[in-house]
Design an enzyme around this catalytic site. Sequence first.
Site, PDB file in Angstrom:
ATOM      1  N   ASP A   1       0.764  -1.197  -0.101  1.00  0.00           N
ATOM      2  CA  ASP A   1      -0.065  -0.016  -0.059  1.00  0.00           C
ATOM      3  C   ASP A   1       0.843   1.150  -0.163  1.00  0.00           C
ATOM      4  O   ASP A   1       2.350   1.230  -0.211  1.00  0.00           O
ATOM      5  CB  ASP A   1      -0.874   0.074   1.159  1.00  0.00           C
ATOM      6  CG  ASP A   1      -2.091   0.594   1.090  1.00  0.00           C
ATOM      7  OD1 ASP A   1      -2.098   1.880   0.678  1.00  0.00           O
ATOM      8  OD2 ASP A   1      -3.171   0.113   0.717  1.00  0.00           O
TER       9      ASP A   1
ATOM     10  N   ASP B   1     -10.821  -1.169   1.045  1.00  0.00           N
ATOM     11  CA  ASP B   1      -9.369  -0.811   0.394  1.00  0.00           C
ATOM     12  C   ASP B   1      -8.435  -1.820   0.907  1.00  0.00           C
ATOM     13  O   ASP B   1      -7.618  -1.763   2.179  1.00  0.00           O
ATOM     14  CB  ASP B   1      -9.000   0.542   0.987  1.00  0.00           C
ATOM     15  CG  ASP B   1      -7.986   0.950   0.264  1.00  0.00           C
ATOM     16  OD1 ASP B   1      -7.571   0.404  -0.737  1.00  0.00           O
ATOM     17  OD2 ASP B   1      -7.587   2.460   0.272  1.00  0.00           O
ATOM     18  N   VAL B   2      -8.486  -2.937   0.231  1.00  0.00           N
ATOM     19  CA  VAL B   2      -7.617  -4.365   0.690  1.00  0.00           C
ATOM     20  C   VAL B   2      -6.478  -4.649  -0.111  1.00  0.00           C
ATOM     21  O   VAL B   2      -5.707  -5.171   0.065  1.00  0.00           O
ATOM     22  CB  VAL B   2      -8.383  -5.480   0.871  1.00  0.00           C
ATOM     23  CG1 VAL B   2      -9.756  -5.342   1.757  1.00  0.00           C
ATOM     24  CG2 VAL B   2      -9.232  -5.912  -0.601  1.00  0.00           C
ATOM     25  N   LYS B   3      -6.471  -3.771  -1.430  1.00  0.00           N
ATOM     26  CA  LYS B   3      -5.510  -3.863  -2.425  1.00  0.00           C
ATOM     27  C   LYS B   3      -4.802  -5.449  -2.639  1.00  0.00           C
ATOM     28  O   LYS B   3      -3.902  -5.788  -2.787  1.00  0.00           O
ATOM     29  CB  LYS B   3      -4.376  -3.077  -2.011  1.00  0.00           C
ATOM     30  CG  LYS B   3      -4.731  -1.616  -2.117  1.00  0.00           C
ATOM     31  CD  LYS B   3      -3.671  -0.642  -1.967  1.00  0.00           C
ATOM     32  CE  LYS B   3      -3.894   0.800  -2.257  1.00  0.00           C
ATOM     33  NZ  LYS B   3      -4.738   1.374  -1.124  1.00  0.00           N
ATOM     34  N   ARG B   4      -5.886  -6.386  -2.499  1.00  0.00           N
ATOM     35  CA  ARG B   4      -5.467  -7.853  -2.446  1.00  0.00           C
ATOM     36  C   ARG B   4      -4.943  -8.035  -4.245  1.00  0.00           C
ATOM     37  O   ARG B   4      -5.592  -7.435  -4.945  1.00  0.00           O
ATOM     38  CB  ARG B   4      -6.834  -8.525  -1.989  1.00  0.00           C
ATOM     39  CG  ARG B   4      -7.287  -8.562  -0.604  1.00  0.00           C
ATOM     40  CD  ARG B   4      -5.921  -8.804   0.198  1.00  0.00           C
ATOM     41  NE  ARG B   4      -6.191  -9.004   1.599  1.00  0.00           N
ATOM     42  CZ  ARG B   4      -6.029  -8.062   2.614  1.00  0.00           C
ATOM     43  NH1 ARG B   4      -5.191  -6.949   2.230  1.00  0.00           N
ATOM     44  NH2 ARG B   4      -6.269  -8.184   3.936  1.00  0.00           N
TER      45      ARG B   4
END
Lengths: 323, 323
Positions: A108, B103-106
């Site tokens: 992030d 908002d995990v940006k996996r």
Amino acid sequence: MISQLIKKIQEKKAPIVVGLDPMISYVPKAVMEDAMARYEETLDAAGEAIWQFNKAIVDKIFDLIPAVKPQIAMYEQFGVPGIIAYDKTVRYCKQKGLIVIGDVKRNDIGTSSAAYANGHLGSIMIGRTELRGFHEDMITVNPYLGTDGIKPFVDVCKEKDRSIFVLVKTSNPSSGEFQDRVLLDEEQADREDVSAEELIRSGKPLYELVAEKVNEWGADCMDGDYSEVGAVVGATYPAMGAALRKLMPHAYILVPGYGAQGGTAASLRPYFNKDGLGAIVNSSRGIICAYQQNAYKEFGEEHFDEASRQAVLDMRDDINSIF
Amino acid sequence: MISQLIKKIQEKKAPIVVGLDPMISYVPKAVMEDAMARYEETLDAAGEAIWQFNKAIVDKIFDLIPAVKPQIAMYEQFGVPGIIAYDKTVRYCKQKGLIVIGDVKRNDIGTSSAAYANGHLGSIMIGRTELRGFHEDMITVNPYLGTDGIKPFVDVCKEKDRSIFVLVKTSNPSSGEFQDRVLLDEEQADREDVSAEELIRSGKPLYELVAEKVNEWGADCMDGDYSEVGAVVGATYPAMGAALRKLMPHAYILVPGYGAQGGTAASLRPYFNKDGLGAIVNSSRGIICAYQQNAYKEFGEEHFDEASRQAVLDMRDDINSIF
């Protein structure tokens, strides 16, 4: 931490790591039914089933291997009870003397990366008490956001003696879509008299630029001959593995894609340095789901853990045959 | 799901989303002390404190906004109790009628991406019971692994009416390190008579290639005028925002970086289409931590939630001033 991994690899004579990636379809019926008898058809039942499945396998293989790599996605799919099973698995494996590589692929912007770094590798302060969120020794991270997304992880590695593996070239079929694309060399492109040939020759794929950054990020956190900043390079792209090995002489390479994804032992030699170190090969399905494969069917579903042990022994011999 | 987000944006006249990213340093002393009185200096205390902090703010702002965006890193840092607080926050916000963007940006290779997709947006079967792991409506995802890492998310979006936002150009200072690098056009590079000038002119930055893929991934999951596959483009790079707006006409753009990270309302006009739609601007610290800022100091720490409400009203007016 990377020096501890190397020590365990040498002690066990096994440059391998077992991926604890439990899908419900891998869990033997008896284990799943037992969990549902206790928790009905709930997320808690799923969490309990994968934990019992993991524990049985770890109990049978921990003496053979240096490390495990739980894939957090397989736990996260079951919500909070899945994360509880992840946490239990990580702690149990550490109790059994295993190094735990959390396959979390987190990343992030700076402040949020710092939270991931503290939560998985570092610690946080609650009042005057220092606590760990999760308990991994090493984790995988994604580089797409550049240095300021990675730096917080590197800082924690230095301070707390942990390691990370940065995704450089992944094992999946479409990894080349972005990772293999050739980048214009900026200095060459700025030259007025540059030729097309020079532009093409000086270009390099994105994964090479990421590899150069891995060197940069890892330069000031060496732990013996290797750096705390390693790299993920898939077994399914051996030519790139060979090039990346040379490009990152001090990065330990975590190699997924052996076995079920198609990588063979013979193709893995280039991922290792001459000393036989520098790489650790992962197998997930091939080990934890061995009992479902023809080669290990004789064990039967009730001895799934014994099948996993045999699969580890076979993988160890297979990988060691290349030296 | 993107059409539901648009409807709520229009109802509230607020193309904004509040980032629920609770750091311990944001939590008022009284809230933290109350949690520690009940749970001592433990992770449970941290989980309880951030949950109470979130709840108080959400109670004061839910009527003003269409959506919230909890940053899971800020919860994950507190281990299992942090994830419990995340889960509670997501469910509570949905009860209050808010759309929740996790908002995990996996991201991962196919099977693991499928687990993330099922866990956050879809469902899983335990016995004959279909259950959700987490309860977000939309999540952010990382594109570094290419199409087969994204496809499982797109499939779930289509099947379950959900949305994703793919990281295209992030708001952080070093986002350009990889994302801005210019890629050689492969067709041009293969031409024998290509000139250096043609090579340079035909090159495009990585973020543009990702944007083209966003269009491709989103083409067959339209939900009204917009696609379920949106993009993250940071407020801190308005020129790129303008270019990406044109390049992805059907992608909703989630815009982080307003306020604390330096993006201003005036610079955000290009992120919107002519109809005033197409973008939703996030503020995290600027809202949830308003009481610590000079502009809202008069509220005092005990009225932190009122300060957040005023900050939302001010942000809404500020963003609406550009139309």
